[in-house]
Scaffold this active site. Sequence first.
Site, PDB file in Angstrom:
ATOM      1  N   HIS A 182      15.074  78.733 -25.282  1.00 35.18           N
ATOM      2  CA  HIS A 182      14.028  78.467 -24.292  1.00 35.18           C
ATOM      3  C   HIS A 182      12.943  79.513 -24.498  1.00 35.18           C
ATOM      4  O   HIS A 182      13.203  80.723 -24.414  1.00 35.18           O
ATOM      5  CB  HIS A 182      14.591  78.530 -22.873  1.00 35.18           C
ATOM      6  CG  HIS A 182      15.598  77.456 -22.594  1.00 35.18           C
ATOM      7  ND1 HIS A 182      16.767  77.679 -21.906  1.00 35.18           N
ATOM      8  CD2 HIS A 182      15.593  76.143 -22.919  1.00 35.18           C
ATOM      9  CE1 HIS A 182      17.442  76.551 -21.808  1.00 35.18           C
ATOM     10  NE2 HIS A 182      16.753  75.600 -22.424  1.00 35.18           N
ATOM     11  N   GLU A 228      12.233  82.598 -22.096  1.00 38.44           N
ATOM     12  CA  GLU A 228      13.310  83.529 -21.774  1.00 38.44           C
ATOM     13  C   GLU A 228      13.225  84.681 -22.769  1.00 38.44           C
ATOM     14  O   GLU A 228      13.844  84.669 -23.836  1.00 38.44           O
ATOM     15  CB  GLU A 228      14.661  82.814 -21.803  1.00 38.44           C
ATOM     16  CG  GLU A 228      14.759  81.740 -20.722  1.00 38.44           C
ATOM     17  CD  GLU A 228      16.070  80.971 -20.716  1.00 38.44           C
ATOM     18  OE1 GLU A 228      16.990  81.339 -21.486  1.00 38.44           O
ATOM     19  OE2 GLU A 228      16.184  79.992 -19.960  1.00 38.44           O
ATOM     20  N   HIS A 272      20.593  83.688 -23.160  1.00 38.90           N
ATOM     21  CA  HIS A 272      19.741  83.046 -22.157  1.00 38.90           C
ATOM     22  C   HIS A 272      19.577  83.942 -20.938  1.00 38.90           C
ATOM     23  O   HIS A 272      20.375  84.847 -20.697  1.00 38.90           O
ATOM     24  CB  HIS A 272      20.344  81.715 -21.707  1.00 38.90           C
ATOM     25  CG  HIS A 272      20.231  80.629 -22.722  1.00 38.90           C
ATOM     26  ND1 HIS A 272      19.287  79.631 -22.651  1.00 38.90           N
ATOM     27  CD2 HIS A 272      20.951  80.390 -23.848  1.00 38.90           C
ATOM     28  CE1 HIS A 272      19.426  78.822 -23.687  1.00 38.90           C
ATOM     29  NE2 HIS A 272      20.427  79.255 -24.431  1.00 38.90           N
ATOM     30  N   GLU A 314      24.408  84.196 -20.307  1.00 33.79           N
ATOM     31  CA  GLU A 314      23.310  83.913 -19.369  1.00 33.79           C
ATOM     32  C   GLU A 314      23.257  85.040 -18.348  1.00 33.79           C
ATOM     33  O   GLU A 314      24.253  85.315 -17.675  1.00 33.79           O
ATOM     34  CB  GLU A 314      23.570  82.576 -18.659  1.00 33.79           C
ATOM     35  CG  GLU A 314      22.516  82.162 -17.683  1.00 33.79           C
ATOM     36  CD  GLU A 314      21.678  81.000 -18.193  1.00 33.79           C
ATOM     37  OE1 GLU A 314      20.460  81.032 -17.982  1.00 33.79           O
ATOM     38  OE2 GLU A 314      22.251  80.078 -18.794  1.00 33.79           O
TER      39      GLU A 314
END
Length: 296
Positions: A14, A17, A106, A165
């Site tokens: 992404h 990020e 992430h 994450e």
Amino acid sequence: MASLNRVVVVGGTHGNEKTGVQLIHRLQNNPQELTRESFTAQTLLANEAAIARNCRYLEQDLNRCFTDELLSEAAANKEQALAQAINRQFGPKGPDSKTEWMIDLHTTTANMGITLVVQQHDPIALDMAHYVQQKLPEAVIFYENNTSAADPFLCSVARHGFLIEVGPIPQGLLRWEIFEQTRQALSHSLDFIERLDAGEIDLESPREAEVFQFVEKLHLPRNTAGEISGMVHPDLQDKDYHQLKPGEPLFILDTGQTIPFDGPEPVHVAFVNEAAYYDQAYGLSIMRKRSLSWKH
């Protein structure tokens, strides 16, 4: 270095990020941090066009493009074409993938701390999560029992996929504590692979860990035109991994009216008010807390 033990660390799946992107830059400049006795991990900046624009994706979320179906059909957009190129380079997805491990970095805007995501019932990946959690007891294991064919995540291209994450952090920003937590979780993950290669991980013993298993995402309130008409209730905001009981506040309309949770039993919540999910008007994920056992 063993050529069969191919390990790839991914950032920028992404593009907004920045923690994973920044950590990949650090690792590229300090390759000793990627090196263990039996392997040196490679790095990949996955969606460089999105990174350049500081956006999550250009046309479709890249981390939803790796199902068998999307990898096999004609690409309909830039991210699907990119997913197919990544699969050709590092796969092909499945048991014959030339990549043994893919660790994807992430961040989240939700208050989830360090979350270790295992998308399939892969005992080796669960072993990694269990190992990292032992080193970082505050870490949480997020589990989703996908089939390989249905798994849409980039790290599913490898034989063993693992996603780190960390949050909360706004999109497009860097914060040292989030960066450092990500770095530590990755370092322990690479240590696990080294210890596994050295035969120091007992694969004969059954494992058990507390996990949060994904159930579903819940939409934010919407009006008849499909526009968002409410938000996460303040009593639930920042309460990731907390229990939500039937009748407790879930959402609040922009008129001030509370919408209670109407589920049949208590659940737990995650990705509460995740900014990235507003493109589909999701407000949070429902999880089931459980004790998971596995063996090899």
